[in-house]
Motif scaffolding. Sequence first.
Motif, short mmCIF file in Angstrom:
data_model
loop_
_atom_site.label_atom_id
_atom_site.label_comp_id
_atom_site.label_asym_id
_atom_site.label_seq_id
_atom_site.Cartn_x
_atom_site.Cartn_y
_atom_site.Cartn_z
N PHE A 35 8.41 21.56 -80.39
CA PHE A 35 8.59 21.46 -78.94
C PHE A 35 7.74 22.55 -78.33
CE2 PHE A 35 10.38 23.10 -75.05
CZ PHE A 35 10.55 21.96 -74.29
N SER A 54 11.71 22.24 -70.18
CA SER A 54 10.94 20.99 -70.14
C SER A 54 9.63 21.18 -70.89
CB SER A 54 10.68 20.56 -68.70
OG SER A 54 9.93 21.53 -68.02
N THR A 56 7.07 19.05 -74.21
CA THR A 56 6.75 17.92 -75.07
C THR A 56 7.33 18.16 -76.47
OG1 THR A 56 4.69 17.55 -73.87
CG2 THR A 56 4.86 16.55 -76.05
N PHE A 57 8.06 17.17 -76.96
CA PHE A 57 8.62 17.19 -78.30
C PHE A 57 7.81 16.22 -79.16
CE2 PHE A 57 12.10 15.78 -81.33
CZ PHE A 57 12.06 16.94 -82.09
N TRP A 59 7.74 14.50 -82.85
CA TRP A 59 8.52 14.22 -84.06
C TRP A 59 7.85 13.09 -84.81
CZ3 TRP A 59 11.94 16.86 -86.66
CH2 TRP A 59 12.72 16.23 -87.61
N ARG A 64 6.67 12.99 -77.02
CA ARG A 64 7.40 12.45 -75.88
C ARG A 64 7.91 13.61 -75.02
NH1 ARG A 64 11.45 10.42 -80.27
NH2 ARG A 64 9.52 9.45 -80.74
N ALA A 66 10.44 15.97 -73.09
CA ALA A 66 11.81 16.38 -73.42
C ALA A 66 12.27 17.42 -72.41
CB ALA A 66 11.87 16.96 -74.83
N GLU A 67 13.55 17.37 -72.09
CA GLU A 67 14.10 18.38 -71.19
C GLU A 67 15.58 18.59 -71.50
OE1 GLU A 67 15.05 15.81 -67.22
OE2 GLU A 67 13.02 16.57 -67.46
N ARG A 68 16.06 19.77 -71.07
CA ARG A 68 17.46 20.13 -71.27
C ARG A 68 17.85 21.08 -70.15
NH1 ARG A 68 19.43 23.62 -76.41
NH2 ARG A 68 17.94 25.07 -75.52
#
Length: 150
Positions: A35, A54, A56-57, A59, A64, A66-68
Amino acid sequence: MGGFWPVPDVLAYLAGEWRTERTVRDLASGSDGTFSGTTAFGRLEGGGLLSRESGTFVWQGVARPAERTLRFLPGTTPGTADVRFSDGRPFHDLDLGSGRHVADHPCVADLYRGEFTVLDPEHWRTVWRVGGPAKDLVLRTAYTRVEGTR
């Protein structure tokens, strides 16, 4: 950078924006991910900080967004924090008075154990070990303060 950097006030230390770099390793499958992004700690009305991560992740070769979002509320003792998910559910406590803290978060049958280490005024890191019947992961995150965002 050696040892731990004591932080008398977690919320004052975290306020601002941090470059965020994370590696994720699935110990069961051997898969790796990364990330890359930022984490902004902005003031919450009524006290505390709203943490918005926020980036980019990536895998298994697939990138894609990504945020938290987390809430860092004043803890039960001065200088500490009560970390909560965006919906208000408890996540863990945080006391960096010694520059290091270990926190546990049970999630169904899995256990998340996080180690927080402050290296200096501009760098801190976390290592989360997730173990149980559903997950076997290690997440390592390095945070570097974005210049001028204190």
